[in-house]
Design an enzyme around this catalytic site. Sequence first.
Site, PDB file in Angstrom:
ATOM      1  N   HIS A 321     -33.487 -13.708  30.935  1.00 47.90           N
ATOM      2  CA  HIS A 321     -32.182 -13.793  31.372  1.00 47.90           C
ATOM      3  C   HIS A 321     -32.225 -15.264  32.098  1.00 47.90           C
ATOM      4  CE1 HIS A 321     -33.217 -12.586  35.258  1.00 47.90           C
ATOM      5  NE2 HIS A 321     -33.929 -11.291  35.131  1.00 47.90           N
ATOM      6  N   ASP A 333     -37.920 -14.825  37.306  1.00 45.83           N
ATOM      7  CA  ASP A 333     -37.456 -13.872  37.932  1.00 45.83           C
ATOM      8  C   ASP A 333     -35.626 -14.653  37.111  1.00 45.83           C
ATOM      9  OD1 ASP A 333     -36.059 -11.565  37.196  1.00 45.83           O
ATOM     10  OD2 ASP A 333     -36.200 -10.396  38.788  1.00 45.83           O
ATOM     11  N   GLU A 367     -27.859 -10.459  33.877  1.00 49.42           N
ATOM     12  CA  GLU A 367     -29.072  -9.590  34.191  1.00 49.42           C
ATOM     13  C   GLU A 367     -28.823  -8.576  35.301  1.00 49.42           C
ATOM     14  OE1 GLU A 367     -32.742  -6.422  33.817  1.00 49.42           O
ATOM     15  OE2 GLU A 367     -32.628  -8.432  35.500  1.00 49.42           O
ATOM     16  N   GLU A 368     -29.378  -9.840  36.461  1.00 50.18           N
ATOM     17  CA  GLU A 368     -29.582  -9.435  37.822  1.00 50.18           C
ATOM     18  C   GLU A 368     -28.463  -8.518  38.669  1.00 50.18           C
ATOM     19  OE1 GLU A 368     -32.667  -8.729  38.821  1.00 50.18           O
ATOM     20  OE2 GLU A 368     -33.850  -9.784  37.333  1.00 50.18           O
ATOM     21  N   ASP A 397     -39.757 -10.274  31.558  1.00 49.16           N
ATOM     22  CA  ASP A 397     -39.204 -10.494  32.762  1.00 49.16           C
ATOM     23  C   ASP A 397     -39.661 -10.242  33.473  1.00 49.16           C
ATOM     24  OD1 ASP A 397     -37.118 -10.980  34.823  1.00 49.16           O
ATOM     25  OD2 ASP A 397     -36.068  -9.134  33.987  1.00 49.16           O
TER      26      ASP A 397
END
Length: 415
Positions: A321, A333, A367-368, A397
């Site tokens: 991501h 990340d 995504e986060e 991830d």
Amino acid sequence: MNHTIFFVSSLLVAFQVICSGTNHNITKDYENQIKRRRFQDLPPFKAPVIGPCVKHPENCNLSPILKAEIVSYRPAVETIVREVLDGESKGRAYKELGKFVDLFGARVSGSKALEDSIDYMLDQMKQNGLQNVHGEEVVVPHYVRGEERAELLTPRRKHLTLLGLDPSVGTPAQGIEADVLVVTSFEDLKAKAKQAKGKIIVFNQDWQGSYKTTAIYRIRGAIEAATVGGIATLIRSITDFSLNTPHTGGMTYEALIPEIPAACITVEDAELLYRLQESGEKLRISFKMSIYKLPATTSRNVFGEITGNEKPNELVGLSGHIDSWDVGQGALDDAGGTQISVEALYLLKRLGLTTHRTLQAILWTSEEAAAVGVGVADYVKRHDKELANFSAVFESDSGTFNATGLDFAGSEEAG
Ligand SMILES: [Zn+2]
């Protein structure tokens, strides 16, 4: 780290051959839905990167034809490994990753930095000769962290470094000032439930051996604290190493249980508060946190591919991501995951290697923070009918560290 990245990339070529089943479970909660198992262990650093099925095909529970096919890839795999470890591509992925995070920094959902980084990656994919390079628009939440502060008032004044969790509610505008109960576990909280009402509950849980097992305190802390009457919760950051650095992340609420503000404080401060309480001091904290609710914006999932020469309609996805949390660089990340996904394809292009199936690099958006897989959920909804075209999907991830293996999720047959 550059080697690590290509350990994974190199493996992809071999892995796509083995995975013949379809795997629709490409959302993050797949861990809870289906069993996982360690698929294979990689040899030590610098050893030839050849999976056990290539090295010892007789040990693999596969058909003789498939075993022979896997063995036939040995020259290609060796070419890749040589290029990565000693060729012109040596160190390239790490250097490109560094440039990416230096240029764009944190890329939180809804931010300009995220969209600029997407433009950059689209451009990079084109420059490196990928086909069918495009972005697919997705409506995403716009996350902006509000004001966050906390202070220990008694027995002495001390600033507490913290980061609010997502999707925590904020405190009332004037903040909260309350007595404190420090606990070391959910069991400890239950045992002290009678002392919890009206207090700020501080969790000072020990490191539970892994991020995943410790993160339950961040994920469920607000629920457990509110259940016994706590009015807010401050949770020791989920890390086994700290230089007074708080760590943010996702958390949850539960229906019918009051939604109370939740933030992570540092390991050092959590331990300090615990020591003070245990030595008989009465603790009081002021805590203020605000949340901005901004209108949704438009972002993009990003795609680029190498079209397969035998089965172009069958896909192998390589993904990470591209968005990140707001308070770091988002290097591990998950710029690392996106970078290895594209670099694996660039490498094959440079080496002139072709594949049976189409290799598709996918950079998921949002995504986060404030999101939890908005990009991938949109893709699954929109491409429902095409999911069966995937022979395998790789998702990176968990941080781009020294590779120790692959977690595999899917049917028995695919395994
Ligand atoms: Zn992530």
